[in-house]
Design a protein around this motif. Structure first.
Motif, PDB file in Angstrom:
ATOM      1  N   ARG A 122       0.764  -1.359   0.043  1.00  0.00           N
ATOM      2  CA  ARG A 122       0.054   0.144   0.012  1.00  0.00           C
ATOM      3  C   ARG A 122       0.894   1.346   0.033  1.00  0.00           C
ATOM      4  N   SER A 126       0.989   3.671  -2.955  1.00  0.00           N
ATOM      5  CA  SER A 126       0.435   5.297  -2.451  1.00  0.00           C
ATOM      6  C   SER A 126       1.764   6.339  -2.864  1.00  0.00           C
ATOM      7  N   VAL A 141     -10.689   5.982  -7.365  1.00  0.00           N
ATOM      8  CA  VAL A 141     -11.825   5.534  -6.237  1.00  0.00           C
ATOM      9  C   VAL A 141     -13.104   4.952  -6.801  1.00  0.00           C
TER      10      VAL A 141
ATOM     11  N   TYR B  12     -10.083  12.130  -1.539  1.00  0.00           N
ATOM     12  CA  TYR B  12      -9.410  10.841  -1.074  1.00  0.00           C
ATOM     13  C   TYR B  12      -7.865  11.026  -1.099  1.00  0.00           C
ATOM     14  N   SER B  13      -7.473  10.469  -0.035  1.00  0.00           N
ATOM     15  CA  SER B  13      -5.920  10.425  -0.077  1.00  0.00           C
ATOM     16  C   SER B  13      -5.468   9.437  -1.073  1.00  0.00           C
ATOM     17  N   ASP B  15      -3.499   7.251  -0.224  1.00  0.00           N
ATOM     18  CA  ASP B  15      -3.371   6.067   0.659  1.00  0.00           C
ATOM     19  C   ASP B  15      -4.798   5.260   0.370  1.00  0.00           C
ATOM     20  N   GLU B  16      -5.862   5.752   0.445  1.00  0.00           N
ATOM     21  CA  GLU B  16      -6.868   5.291   0.371  1.00  0.00           C
ATOM     22  C   GLU B  16      -7.172   4.516  -0.966  1.00  0.00           C
ATOM     23  N   CYS B  17      -6.685   5.470  -1.996  1.00  0.00           N
ATOM     24  CA  CYS B  17      -6.927   4.925  -3.244  1.00  0.00           C
ATOM     25  C   CYS B  17      -5.884   3.693  -3.659  1.00  0.00           C
ATOM     26  N   ALA B  19      -5.245   1.367  -1.278  1.00  0.00           N
ATOM     27  CA  ALA B  19      -5.728   0.106  -0.810  1.00  0.00           C
ATOM     28  C   ALA B  19      -6.837  -0.292  -1.833  1.00  0.00           C
TER      29      ALA B  19
END
Lengths: 162, 162
Positions: A122, A126, A141, B12-13, B15-17, B19
């Motif tokens: 991740r 990222s 997303v 969205y960060s 990071d979330e992306c 994941a």
DNA sequence: TATTGTTATACTCTATAACTATA
DNA sequence: TATAGTTATAGAGTATAACAATA
């Protein structure tokens, strides 16, 4: 007049979409794979990783359930599980009441390895994605969520019980 | 899946992306892979497919160039090319002027196989994607383009020529 | 000596077919 | 007989290390 500046109003066919997906997804996959592999301690293959993920969500799952979930044949999974057990990432115990059936579970080491691999992968993704704008993140997303609905794994309840 | 009224304003960060990408891309990949494999005549692996694609775009490329492009080691590609040659999908001839170097090219059969596989894979993906709305298609197209810029293959011009 | 590619070796992934054990 | 899993066999993907041939 078409508004050329803004792509988001443009209608794309499923076909154009498919062509792009077929081109780009393997590209991203290459990075994910090499991130999981070669990375010092964790060192999981993608199918192994997905298996551990599934077992975290479904402790006590059978070999067949894993096979159905990750889309591999039963023998392939049997062998893969053998390796995971040999590495002490997973434990096997036969189900009480049906001694043919195997219950699989993560060991603490398995859970830790899964978490470590998740974090490393991740973080690396990222870092790459941080080159993009918030709008681009949002589009990704949304796209991933759409793809999930379409390519998502068969739910356990959809397995034919005969 | 909540009917998120309008997700597109949400930030969205990376990071979330990341994941989500790590979770969904292997899922889509599974479908692409099994589409290329097992499918009667063509029957190409993903790396083989990408190699043929590259050779269509860059006829006469060397083994090293292919390796750099698809992100595999030289020995892996050497073996893969050997198999493609054995199946008469690719021809090898040594470069005039530098007899160490190999020039690779598609055979007519290779080109036809590539096209057939492209069509079958694209059609199958397209069928699945047709379940989505035009807006979702647009988001996927945008996302794929963004991902391409970030995970895209090194362009030929970026190869060190030394 | 440096570069291009292949061979050697050793894993993992992956499938089908045949088998074992249990139900 | 049907089901859950393993073993047998085979081929491809993948890497590193060692090698050959050419420059």
């Amino acid at each position: 007049m078409k508004p050329l500046a803004d792509d988001s109003n443009q209608a794309y066919s499923a076909d154009e979409c498919a062509a792009l997906v077929a081109e780009i997804v393997p590209l991203v996959m290459r990075t994910i794979r090499s991130e999981m592999r070669g990375h010092r301690s964790p060192d999981l293959s993608v199918p192994q990783f997905r298996t551990l993920l599934f077992l975290r969500r479904q402790p006590g799952a059978s070999v067949s359930q894993v096979a159905g979930h990750i889309g591999l044949s039963l023998p392939s999974v049997s062998k893969m599980v053998y390796r995971l057990v040999a590495r002490s990432l997973v434990v096997r115990h036969s189900a009480p009441g049906d001694r043919r059936r195997i219950c699989l579970e993560l060991t603490p080491l398995g859970a830790a390895t899964l978490q470590a691999t998740t974090n490393v992968t991740r973080a690396h993704l990222s870092e790459r994605l941080s080159a993009l704008s918030p709008d681009e993140h949002a589009a990704i997303v949304q796209a991933m969520r759409s793809l999930q609905t379409v390519f998502g794994e068969p739910t356990l309840s959809s397995y034919p019980e005969t």
